[in-house]
Scaffold this motif. Structure first.
Motif, PDB file in Angstrom:
ATOM      1  N   LEU A 103     -29.053 -44.608 -38.092  1.00 17.67           N
ATOM      2  CA  LEU A 103     -30.041 -45.157 -39.008  1.00 17.67           C
ATOM      3  C   LEU A 103     -29.639 -46.560 -39.434  1.00 17.67           C
ATOM      4  O   LEU A 103     -28.508 -46.994 -39.211  1.00 17.67           O
ATOM      5  CB  LEU A 103     -30.184 -44.254 -40.244  1.00 17.67           C
ATOM      6  N   SER A 104     -30.572 -47.250 -40.076  1.00 18.52           N
ATOM      7  CA  SER A 104     -30.285 -48.580 -40.622  1.00 18.52           C
ATOM      8  C   SER A 104     -30.517 -48.570 -42.122  1.00 18.52           C
ATOM      9  O   SER A 104     -31.005 -47.581 -42.692  1.00 18.52           O
ATOM     10  CB  SER A 104     -31.173 -49.641 -39.955  1.00 18.52           C
TER      11      SER A 104
ATOM     12  N   PHE B 233     -31.115 -43.418 -32.165  1.00 16.51           N
ATOM     13  CA  PHE B 233     -30.999 -42.181 -31.398  1.00 16.51           C
ATOM     14  C   PHE B 233     -30.511 -41.032 -32.272  1.00 16.51           C
ATOM     15  O   PHE B 233     -30.086 -41.224 -33.416  1.00 16.51           O
ATOM     16  CB  PHE B 233     -30.018 -42.368 -30.225  1.00 16.51           C
ATOM     17  N   GLU B 234     -30.543 -39.838 -31.670  1.00 17.14           N
ATOM     18  CA  GLU B 234     -29.937 -38.631 -32.249  1.00 17.14           C
ATOM     19  C   GLU B 234     -29.302 -37.857 -31.101  1.00 17.14           C
ATOM     20  O   GLU B 234     -29.925 -37.612 -30.074  1.00 17.14           O
ATOM     21  CB  GLU B 234     -30.978 -37.782 -32.952  1.00 17.14           C
ATOM     22  N   LEU B 235     -28.015 -37.482 -31.254  1.00 23.17           N
ATOM     23  CA  LEU B 235     -27.253 -36.825 -30.196  1.00 23.17           C
ATOM     24  C   LEU B 235     -26.599 -35.557 -30.727  1.00 23.17           C
ATOM     25  O   LEU B 235     -26.252 -35.480 -31.922  1.00 23.17           O
ATOM     26  CB  LEU B 235     -26.164 -37.747 -29.648  1.00 23.17           C
ATOM     27  N   ASN B 236     -26.429 -34.590 -29.836  1.00 21.76           N
ATOM     28  CA  ASN B 236     -25.588 -33.450 -30.191  1.00 21.76           C
ATOM     29  C   ASN B 236     -24.126 -33.798 -29.911  1.00 21.76           C
ATOM     30  O   ASN B 236     -23.815 -34.865 -29.347  1.00 21.76           O
ATOM     31  CB  ASN B 236     -26.016 -32.183 -29.455  1.00 21.76           C
TER      32      ASN B 236
ATOM     33  N   THR C 229     -37.416 -41.489 -34.930  1.00 20.53           N
ATOM     34  CA  THR C 229     -37.553 -42.536 -35.942  1.00 20.53           C
ATOM     35  C   THR C 229     -38.825 -43.333 -35.664  1.00 20.53           C
ATOM     36  O   THR C 229     -38.965 -43.957 -34.595  1.00 20.53           O
ATOM     37  CB  THR C 229     -36.339 -43.479 -35.940  1.00 20.53           C
ATOM     38  N   TRP C 230     -39.749 -43.296 -36.601  1.00 23.54           N
ATOM     39  CA  TRP C 230     -41.023 -43.989 -36.447  1.00 23.54           C
ATOM     40  C   TRP C 230     -40.863 -45.478 -36.736  1.00 23.54           C
ATOM     41  O   TRP C 230     -40.260 -45.874 -37.740  1.00 23.54           O
ATOM     42  CB  TRP C 230     -42.045 -43.378 -37.403  1.00 23.54           C
TER      43      TRP C 230
ATOM     44  N   THR D 144     -45.546 -29.669 -30.459  1.00 24.64           N
ATOM     45  CA  THR D 144     -45.517 -29.705 -31.921  1.00 24.64           C
ATOM     46  C   THR D 144     -46.051 -31.049 -32.387  1.00 24.64           C
ATOM     47  O   THR D 144     -46.022 -32.052 -31.656  1.00 24.64           O
ATOM     48  CB  THR D 144     -44.098 -29.490 -32.469  1.00 24.64           C
ATOM     49  N   SER D 145     -46.530 -31.069 -33.609  1.00 31.21           N
ATOM     50  CA  SER D 145     -47.000 -32.312 -34.209  1.00 31.21           C
ATOM     51  C   SER D 145     -45.937 -32.964 -35.093  1.00 31.21           C
ATOM     52  O   SER D 145     -46.140 -34.076 -35.585  1.00 31.21           O
ATOM     53  CB  SER D 145     -48.266 -32.061 -35.031  1.00 31.21           C
ATOM     54  N   VAL D 146     -44.847 -32.275 -35.328  1.00 29.58           N
ATOM     55  CA  VAL D 146     -43.746 -32.852 -36.107  1.00 29.58           C
ATOM     56  C   VAL D 146     -42.844 -33.603 -35.131  1.00 29.58           C
ATOM     57  O   VAL D 146     -41.965 -33.020 -34.497  1.00 29.58           O
ATOM     58  CB  VAL D 146     -42.962 -31.759 -36.856  1.00 29.58           C
ATOM     59  N   CYS D 147     -43.064 -34.905 -35.022  1.00 30.13           N
ATOM     60  CA  CYS D 147     -42.347 -35.704 -34.026  1.00 30.13           C
ATOM     61  C   CYS D 147     -41.375 -36.698 -34.652  1.00 30.13           C
ATOM     62  O   CYS D 147     -40.397 -37.091 -33.997  1.00 30.13           O
ATOM     63  CB  CYS D 147     -43.343 -36.455 -33.145  1.00 30.13           C
ATOM     64  N   PHE D 148     -41.619 -37.127 -35.889  1.00 25.66           N
ATOM     65  CA  PHE D 148     -40.759 -38.146 -36.517  1.00 25.66           C
ATOM     66  C   PHE D 148     -40.196 -37.604 -37.830  1.00 25.66           C
ATOM     67  O   PHE D 148     -40.937 -37.080 -38.669  1.00 25.66           O
ATOM     68  CB  PHE D 148     -41.564 -39.424 -36.788  1.00 25.66           C
TER      69      PHE D 148
END
Length: 513
Positions: free
Chosen positions: A306-307, A365-368, A418-419, A459-463
């Motif tokens: 994040l920023s 990004f998001e990583l495992n 992240t939108w 799904t509609s939950v994308c961000f």
């Protein structure tokens, strides 16, 4: 006629019989006895004294060119020594030394050579050298003896200490020992490791699937900021009440000190940072540095970049459940056949990276954990980007998408969570301030009409997050919590989206409260 007692000379004659003292006595003998004989030889002096007849006769008979006659009873000039065969007696004697003609000889014998002409300076020098040599050898022997003695003493004491130690050493393991708890989660984020050392350290991932402790997976929120965090109060409200389920990491400019209260989630969460330049590989360095520091905590399972201008779109339970239960990571990675896509590829990357493998995507990004370890451990492909992806290539938009596409495509959802609004064009996305913040605006971000896949289902939950927001947007965002209480409707959740066990089922959806 003068007379004297030649006791010093006779003493030298007696000492002459000791071989070991002969080198030291020889110069003294020359000064004493020889000088007396020379004076007697010149003057013809008569010597009176008491001495063993044989000893005196034997001593004087060796003198070249002299004859000795003596008598024990009379004063005549022709006295003869008489030998007493039964016993040696000391009797008064009279010795007359007369000159005698010298007969030439071809070769002096050993005794005559011993009494060759003598120089006092040479004899004393030789004697002094011998004396000094003796002292040197003596001192060297003492030093060697002391050294050997010390060596044997230390060897004996060390062997004795093994079986009979004098001191029993104890340590306070709460402070000095490397404990398992400190290994799992460092108490402090600041350290002295270089990036190379840090990356090597965290790349040693455990192979055992089961953990030897009760592990509660956490989400690591990694913030890349230039300096202050103007939206920190909003994030503190987002994290409040969910301690133990998240970790915060902050990368700033070097030597920057964040002003945060002890109750803030950002307090003491800065990591060792380096200078970052926009559009250069230093952005990738900062991303890998954040990942590596977060990987030091073995409880961190998901890693979000994040920023300082990002905000959460949903509450913490929703975000946590969404990430922890996801079977994929969220990295935007796509092939764009344009100057901003394939046009940034360098032919020097071939054959390590081929053109058809080249990808582009958002840097947020998001990583495992598995992908995070593989990314930090990579040096081969990172070095290619560092060498050939120069400014106008933007390595932060290509390195991670290309790397995952080459090796871990099946584990990636190929989208970002992240939108960002790029509709206005230009090199930077749109920035929103206080006038833009309304409940409808936040709702439009959540339900923007797009559809995506979550665990292979639509799904509609994308961000889950959005950017960029100016500092002036803080107060309106904080006021939204009193208006929008239910941020996620039950119908928006995927069918297989089951709340994570433990304490999440006890937490109601409360917005940003």
């Amino acid at each position: 006629m003068s007379s004297f007692y030649p006791y010093p000379s006779l003493l030298l004659l007696l000492l002459h019989g000791l071989p070991i003292l002969r080198p030291l006595i020889r110069p003294l003998r020359g000064l004493g006895f020889r000088t007396t004989l020379d004076s007697l030889h010149r003057e013809g002096t008569v010597v009176e004294g008491r001495q063993d007849q044989e000893e005196l006769f034997g001593s004087f008979s060796r003198i070249q060119g002299l004859s000795c006659r003596g008598s024990a009873d009379d004063d005549s000039n022709e006295s003869v020594f008489r030998r007493n065969s039964l016993r040696q007696e000391k009797v008064p004697i009279l010795v007359v030394i007369e000159k005698r003609e010298m007969k030439p000889r071809n070769r002096p014998d050993e005794e005559e050579a011993e009494y060759s002409p003598w120089t006092p300076r040479n004899s004393w020098s030789i004697g002094l050298i011998k004396f000094v040599s003796f002292l040197v050898i003596f001192m060297a022997g003492i030093i060697i003896g002391l050294s050997l003695s010390a060596h044997f003493t230390r060897s004996f004491n060390s062997q004795t200490e093994i079986f009979f130690p004098k001191t029993m050493y104890t340590t306070n393991c709460d402070k000095e020992c490397l404990g398992f708890k400190g290994f799992l989660s460092p108490a402090h984020l600041m350290h002295s490791m270089s990036d190379k050392e840090l990356f090597w350290r965290v790349s040693m991932a455990p192979k055992m699937k089961e953990y030897p402790f009760e592990r509660v997976p956490k989400v690591a929120f990694m913030f890349m900021a230039r300096g202050p965090l103007p939206l920190a109060r909003l994030w503190d409200r987002f994290f409040k009440g969910h301690e133990g389920l998240y970790s915060v990491y902050l990368h700033t400019i070097p030597d920057y000190k964040l002003d945060a209260s002890e109750s803030s989630a950002f307090y003491g969460r800065q990591i060792p940072s380096e200078e970052v330049s926009w559009g250069s590989v230093t952005l990738v360095d900062a991303e890998k540095r954040l990942l590596a520091n977060a990987l030091l905590d073995f409880s961190n399972e998901r890693f979000v970049l994040l920023s300082e201008s990002c905000i959460p779109v949903y509450d913490f339970p929703t975000v946590y459940e969404y990430l922890i239960n996801s079977a994929h990571s969220f990295v935007e990675s796509y092939d764009e056949n344009s100057q901003q896509g394939r046009g940034r590829y360098s032919r020097h990357m071939f054959p390590t990276i081929k053109l058809h493998q080249w990808r582009k995507g958002s840097e947020w990004f998001e990583l495992n954990r598995e992908l995070a370890v593989n990314l930090v451990a990579d040096y081969k492909y990172y070095s290619i980007f560092s060498k050939y992806c120069k400014p106008s290539c933007y390595p932060d938009e290509h390195y991670i998408p290309t790397f995952l596409n080459m090796f871990h495509g099946s584990l990636n959802a190929n989208r970002t969570i992240t939108w960002v609004d790029w509709s206005r064009g230009g090199p930077h996305p749109a920035t929103y301030g206080a006038p833009n913040i309304t409940p409808d605006f936040i709702q439009s971000i959540r339900n923007n009409g797009t559809s995506c896949m979550y665990n292979s289902r639509p799904t509609s939950v994308c961000f889950l997050f959005a950017r960029k927001f100016a500092p002036s947007a803080l107060d309106p965002l904080l006021n939204l919590t009193s208006t929008v209480r239910q941020l996620v409707a039950e119908g928006d959740r995927p069918a297989d989206w089951v709340p994570y066990p433990l304490q999440l089922h006890l937490v109601a959806s409360r917005g940003f409260d």
